[in-house]
Design a protein around this motif. Structure first.
Motif, PDB file in Angstrom:
ATOM      1  N   GLU A  23      -9.961  46.404 -71.455  1.00  0.00           N
ATOM      2  CA  GLU A  23     -11.013  47.409 -71.366  1.00  0.00           C
ATOM      3  C   GLU A  23     -12.290  46.747 -70.849  1.00  0.00           C
ATOM      4  O   GLU A  23     -12.548  45.592 -71.111  1.00  0.00           O
ATOM      5  CB  GLU A  23     -11.252  48.037 -72.730  1.00  0.00           C
ATOM      6  CG  GLU A  23     -10.098  48.896 -73.190  1.00  0.00           C
ATOM      7  CD  GLU A  23     -10.451  49.672 -74.427  1.00  0.00           C
ATOM      8  OE1 GLU A  23     -11.316  50.551 -74.332  1.00  0.00           O
ATOM      9  OE2 GLU A  23      -9.864  49.383 -75.470  1.00  0.00           O
ATOM     10  N   SER A  24     -13.092  47.511 -70.140  1.00  0.00           N
ATOM     11  CA  SER A  24     -14.322  47.005 -69.566  1.00  0.00           C
ATOM     12  C   SER A  24     -15.499  47.786 -70.129  1.00  0.00           C
ATOM     13  O   SER A  24     -15.500  49.010 -70.122  1.00  0.00           O
ATOM     14  CB  SER A  24     -14.268  47.149 -68.042  1.00  0.00           C
ATOM     15  OG  SER A  24     -15.450  46.673 -67.473  1.00  0.00           O
ATOM     16  N   PHE A  25     -16.502  47.057 -70.621  1.00  0.00           N
ATOM     17  CA  PHE A  25     -17.685  47.658 -71.214  1.00  0.00           C
ATOM     18  C   PHE A  25     -18.921  47.210 -70.456  1.00  0.00           C
ATOM     19  O   PHE A  25     -18.844  46.385 -69.549  1.00  0.00           O
ATOM     20  CB  PHE A  25     -17.795  47.272 -72.695  1.00  0.00           C
ATOM     21  CG  PHE A  25     -16.599  47.663 -73.499  1.00  0.00           C
ATOM     22  CD1 PHE A  25     -16.362  48.983 -73.822  1.00  0.00           C
ATOM     23  CD2 PHE A  25     -15.695  46.706 -73.932  1.00  0.00           C
ATOM     24  CE1 PHE A  25     -15.258  49.361 -74.562  1.00  0.00           C
ATOM     25  CE2 PHE A  25     -14.586  47.062 -74.675  1.00  0.00           C
ATOM     26  CZ  PHE A  25     -14.369  48.389 -74.994  1.00  0.00           C
ATOM     27  N   SER A  26     -20.074  47.727 -70.859  1.00  0.00           N
ATOM     28  CA  SER A  26     -21.317  47.353 -70.192  1.00  0.00           C
ATOM     29  C   SER A  26     -22.464  47.268 -71.202  1.00  0.00           C
ATOM     30  O   SER A  26     -22.387  47.792 -72.299  1.00  0.00           O
ATOM     31  CB  SER A  26     -21.657  48.359 -69.085  1.00  0.00           C
ATOM     32  OG  SER A  26     -21.845  49.640 -69.628  1.00  0.00           O
ATOM     33  N   ILE A  27     -23.518  46.585 -70.775  1.00  0.00           N
ATOM     34  CA  ILE A  27     -24.774  46.498 -71.530  1.00  0.00           C
ATOM     35  C   ILE A  27     -25.868  46.952 -70.574  1.00  0.00           C
ATOM     36  O   ILE A  27     -25.899  46.533 -69.418  1.00  0.00           O
ATOM     37  CB  ILE A  27     -25.054  45.066 -72.014  1.00  0.00           C
ATOM     38  CG1 ILE A  27     -23.963  44.594 -72.985  1.00  0.00           C
ATOM     39  CG2 ILE A  27     -26.440  44.975 -72.657  1.00  0.00           C
ATOM     40  CD1 ILE A  27     -24.084  43.140 -73.393  1.00  0.00           C
ATOM     41  N   TRP A  28     -26.757  47.805 -71.058  1.00  0.00           N
ATOM     42  CA  TRP A  28     -27.835  48.292 -70.206  1.00  0.00           C
ATOM     43  C   TRP A  28     -29.158  48.251 -70.951  1.00  0.00           C
ATOM     44  O   TRP A  28     -29.196  48.144 -72.170  1.00  0.00           O
ATOM     45  CB  TRP A  28     -27.539  49.699 -69.699  1.00  0.00           C
ATOM     46  CG  TRP A  28     -27.193  50.686 -70.773  1.00  0.00           C
ATOM     47  CD1 TRP A  28     -25.967  50.876 -71.353  1.00  0.00           C
ATOM     48  CD2 TRP A  28     -28.076  51.586 -71.430  1.00  0.00           C
ATOM     49  NE1 TRP A  28     -26.049  51.843 -72.323  1.00  0.00           N
ATOM     50  CE2 TRP A  28     -27.325  52.309 -72.390  1.00  0.00           C
ATOM     51  CE3 TRP A  28     -29.434  51.868 -71.296  1.00  0.00           C
ATOM     52  CZ2 TRP A  28     -27.888  53.286 -73.202  1.00  0.00           C
ATOM     53  CZ3 TRP A  28     -29.982  52.844 -72.114  1.00  0.00           C
ATOM     54  CH2 TRP A  28     -29.210  53.537 -73.044  1.00  0.00           C
ATOM     55  N   GLY A  29     -30.238  48.320 -70.191  1.00  0.00           N
ATOM     56  CA  GLY A  29     -31.574  48.303 -70.788  1.00  0.00           C
ATOM     57  C   GLY A  29     -32.637  48.502 -69.731  1.00  0.00           C
ATOM     58  O   GLY A  29     -32.349  48.797 -68.570  1.00  0.00           O
ATOM     59  N   ARG A  30     -33.886  48.292 -70.156  1.00  0.00           N
ATOM     60  CA  ARG A  30     -35.042  48.496 -69.275  1.00  0.00           C
ATOM     61  C   ARG A  30     -36.084  47.434 -69.580  1.00  0.00           C
ATOM     62  O   ARG A  30     -36.357  47.147 -70.750  1.00  0.00           O
ATOM     63  CB  ARG A  30     -35.620  49.894 -69.514  1.00  0.00           C
ATOM     64  CG  ARG A  30     -36.764  50.263 -68.604  1.00  0.00           C
ATOM     65  CD  ARG A  30     -37.095  51.756 -68.728  1.00  0.00           C
ATOM     66  NE  ARG A  30     -38.114  52.110 -67.778  1.00  0.00           N
ATOM     67  CZ  ARG A  30     -39.357  52.450 -68.118  1.00  0.00           C
ATOM     68  NH1 ARG A  30     -39.720  52.509 -69.388  1.00  0.00           N
ATOM     69  NH2 ARG A  30     -40.234  52.755 -67.189  1.00  0.00           N
TER      70      ARG A  30
END
Length: 115
Positions: A23-30
């Motif tokens: 499975e492939s996940f992600s991390i995001w932000g600003r």
């Protein structure tokens, strides 16, 4: 007998294949400055962390140019990561984020000006 084994193999093969796919996940932000204005250009390094040996391995190193200061780190598996964000003339920022079983956010990161 051979036909029966072949039939059983064909029936259960999709189950094993589906479980073995990573499975492939992600991390995001600003990223913003102390006035909450977006920082448009910055660098990100992502390291895999090994909890047993306390070692880290760099897996991603890229630059971001985004008018809203937003970033997305993709193709991650479920484990802890060290994320380092650097911007010229701003404080360096590091965070350890564990991806468990979903896409994760580090939220809005406020950097202080160093000049």
């Amino acid at each position: 007998m051979i036909k029966r084994i072949l039939l059983i193999t064909l029936i259960f093969m999709p189950l094993f294949t589906a479980q073995s796919q990573k499975e492939s996940f992600s991390i995001w932000g600003r990223i913003v400055d102390s006035g909450f204005n977006p920082i448009e250009s910055f660098s990100i390094k992502v390291f895999e962390l090994n909890a047993f040996t306390d070692q880290r391995k760099k897996i991603q190193d890229f630059k971001v140019w985004d008018h809203n200061g937003e970033f997305l780190i993709k193709n991650l598996s479920a484990q802890p990561y060290l994320i380092e964000i650097t911007v010229e003339n701003y404080t360096r920022y590091s965070i350890i984020k564990t991806v468990a079983d979903k896409n994760e956010s580090v939220g809005e990161i406020v950097l202080q000006n160093t000049w």
